[in-house]
Scaffold this motif. Structure first.
Motif, short mmCIF file in Angstrom:
data_model
loop_
_atom_site.label_atom_id
_atom_site.label_comp_id
_atom_site.label_asym_id
_atom_site.label_seq_id
_atom_site.Cartn_x
_atom_site.Cartn_y
_atom_site.Cartn_z
N MET A 80 1.46 -1.21 -0.42
CA MET A 80 -0.02 0.05 -0.26
C MET A 80 0.61 0.97 0.32
O MET A 80 2.14 1.27 1.35
N ASP A 81 0.61 2.38 -0.83
CA ASP A 81 1.09 4.07 -1.12
C ASP A 81 -0.11 4.22 -0.19
O ASP A 81 -0.50 4.11 -0.04
N ALA A 82 0.99 5.57 0.01
CA ALA A 82 0.40 7.00 0.50
C ALA A 82 0.30 8.47 -0.45
O ALA A 82 1.70 8.46 -1.07
N ILE A 83 -0.77 8.59 -0.40
CA ILE A 83 -0.92 10.24 -1.02
C ILE A 83 -0.95 11.04 -0.60
O ILE A 83 -2.88 10.87 0.40
N ILE A 84 -0.77 12.53 -0.37
CA ILE A 84 -0.59 13.30 0.33
C ILE A 84 -1.08 14.03 -0.46
O ILE A 84 -0.22 14.74 -1.45
N LEU A 85 -1.88 15.25 -0.26
CA LEU A 85 -2.67 16.16 -0.85
C LEU A 85 -2.06 17.26 -0.67
O LEU A 85 -2.36 17.87 0.54
N ALA A 86 -1.33 17.74 -0.99
CA ALA A 86 0.26 19.05 -0.56
C ALA A 86 0.04 20.06 -1.38
O ALA A 86 0.88 20.71 -1.13
N ALA A 87 -0.44 20.83 -2.09
CA ALA A 87 -0.21 21.64 -3.23
C ALA A 87 -1.43 22.77 -3.01
O ALA A 87 -0.98 24.14 -3.89
N GLY A 88 -2.33 23.11 -2.06
CA GLY A 88 -2.46 24.21 -2.04
C GLY A 88 -2.09 25.43 -1.55
O GLY A 88 -1.04 25.48 -0.65
N ARG A 89 -3.09 26.16 -1.59
CA ARG A 89 -2.43 27.99 -1.53
C ARG A 89 -2.15 28.24 0.25
O ARG A 89 -2.16 28.93 0.69
N GLY A 90 -3.17 27.92 0.67
CA GLY A 90 -3.85 27.76 1.94
C GLY A 90 -4.03 29.25 2.47
O GLY A 90 -4.01 29.93 3.40
N THR A 91 -5.46 29.82 1.61
CA THR A 91 -5.78 31.36 1.11
C THR A 91 -6.38 31.76 2.83
O THR A 91 -5.95 32.99 2.82
N ARG A 92 -7.23 30.61 3.51
CA ARG A 92 -8.61 30.94 4.73
C ARG A 92 -7.12 31.45 5.91
O ARG A 92 -7.60 31.77 6.50
N LEU A 93 -6.10 30.88 5.87
CA LEU A 93 -5.09 31.20 6.64
C LEU A 93 -3.79 32.38 6.08
O LEU A 93 -2.50 32.42 6.95
N GLN A 94 -3.89 33.38 4.80
CA GLN A 94 -3.47 33.69 4.84
C GLN A 94 -3.66 35.29 6.28
O GLN A 94 -4.77 34.93 6.96
N PRO A 95 -2.85 35.62 6.28
CA PRO A 95 -0.92 36.11 5.88
C PRO A 95 -0.76 35.16 6.47
O PRO A 95 0.91 34.97 6.01
N HIS A 96 -0.44 33.73 7.22
CA HIS A 96 0.49 32.80 7.28
C HIS A 96 1.48 32.39 6.08
O HIS A 96 1.66 31.84 6.24
N THR A 97 0.58 32.10 5.40
CA THR A 97 0.43 30.98 4.43
C THR A 97 1.15 32.13 3.55
O THR A 97 1.55 31.28 2.01
N ASN A 98 1.65 32.83 3.50
CA ASN A 98 2.05 34.03 2.23
C ASN A 98 3.53 33.41 1.75
O ASN A 98 3.72 33.44 1.26
N THR A 99 4.79 32.94 2.62
CA THR A 99 5.79 32.74 2.64
C THR A 99 5.55 30.76 3.45
O THR A 99 7.12 30.83 2.93
N VAL A 100 4.46 30.36 4.33
CA VAL A 100 4.71 29.40 4.44
C VAL A 100 3.85 28.28 3.98
O VAL A 100 2.90 28.62 3.97
N PRO A 101 4.15 26.88 3.07
CA PRO A 101 2.66 26.33 2.29
C PRO A 101 2.37 25.87 3.62
O PRO A 101 2.65 25.34 4.84
N LYS A 102 0.78 25.90 3.66
CA LYS A 102 -0.04 25.48 4.91
C LYS A 102 0.18 24.02 6.30
O LYS A 102 0.54 24.08 7.05
N PRO A 103 0.68 22.79 4.77
CA PRO A 103 1.10 21.89 5.82
C PRO A 103 2.49 21.79 6.58
O PRO A 103 2.23 21.05 6.84
N LEU A 104 3.13 22.72 6.53
CA LEU A 104 4.46 23.01 6.90
C LEU A 104 3.76 24.49 8.05
O LEU A 104 4.85 24.43 9.08
N LEU A 105 2.74 24.72 8.37
CA LEU A 105 2.25 25.43 9.42
C LEU A 105 2.19 24.98 11.00
O LEU A 105 2.10 23.51 10.42
N GLN A 106 3.09 24.66 12.02
CA GLN A 106 3.38 24.91 13.02
C GLN A 106 2.25 24.15 13.81
O GLN A 106 1.57 25.03 14.26
N VAL A 107 2.00 23.21 14.24
CA VAL A 107 0.93 23.10 15.26
C VAL A 107 1.27 22.16 16.54
O VAL A 107 1.91 20.93 15.89
#
Length: 229
Positions: A1-28
């Motif tokens: 089994m493989d896994a695919i993660i869809l991580a291409a989006g811009r994360g517009t609802r999380l702007q301005p935090h996603t202006n310089t960091v892609p949403k999947p890399l925001l820290q939690v």
């Protein structure tokens, strides 16, 4: 089994935090969202991550992470929806029997992903109080999925919502997806075609933490994330 993660989006609802960091890399709680997702995966043969926006940052993270050594990225030149992202992975997957597909922004419990990994094909679902904001899953009398209806109005709460976790058979890549009214290709059209065959399982998740807005992201910093560890 493989896994695919869809991580291409811009994360517009999380702007301005996603202006310089892609949403999947925001820290939690000190870890990137993507790190939580990969860390919760069941054993897989290969990880395929679909990237576009700030792709270099995600690729750098993947080079440094220690969860999975066999990984590859697929770069979308022009993103045209989640269905297009899925189909772009056809030549990248190594395991042809089944493939798990996840959104690259929500946290799902490790045990729930393990349950999803046990079915031949299926969809993760979680009850929601505002069904008009989600894709709502309707089931056949035997409990398998009948259809997903996007943002239906007038339904009582709670309803089971599609939370962006799928188990597909390998021949999902042979499907032909229609162009949606949004001029995109939707992964839910692949779900609908597979469900029409019968036997498409609905796997109810016990833990789901969506991180789609600034408020949700802020709340995640103090949430109990132990089920996703």
């Amino acid at each position: 089994m493989d896994a695919i993660i869809l991580a291409a989006g811009r994360g517009t609802r999380l702007q301005p935090h996603t202006n310089t960091v892609p949403k999947p890399l925001l820290q939690v709680q000190g870890r990137p969202i993507l790190d939580w997702i990969i860390g919760a995966l069941p054993p897989i043969d290969r990880l395929v991550v679909v990237v576009n926006y700030l792709a270099e940052q995600i690729e750098q993270y993947l080079q440094n992470q220690t969860h999975i050594r066999n990984w590859v990225t697929v770069r979308q030149a022009v993103p045209r929806g989640t269905g297009d992202a899925l189909m772009s992975c056809k030549s990248a997957v190594s395991a042809r029997e089944r493939v798990m597909v996840l959104n690259g922004d929500d946290l799902i419990g490790r045990a729930d992903l393990a349950k999803l990994a046990q079915v031949p094909m299926g969809i993760l679902a979680h009850p929601v109080q505002t069904p008009e904001s989600f894709g709502v899953i309707f089931r056949n009398p035997d409990g398998t999925m009948k259809e997903v209806v996007e943002k239906p109005k007038g339904l009582p709460a709670p309803q089971l919502a599609n939370i962006g976790g799928y188990m597909f058979p390998g021949d999902v890549f042979n499907l032909t997806l229609p162009l949606s009214p949004r001029n995109e290709y939707e992964i839910t059209d692949a779900v609908s075609q597979l469900a029409a065959r019968g036997g498409f399982q609905v796997v109810e998740a016990n833990y789901w933490l969506p991180i789609g807005t600034i408020e949700q992201w802020q709340n995640a910093q103090t949430a109990d994330l132990s089920p996703a560890k």
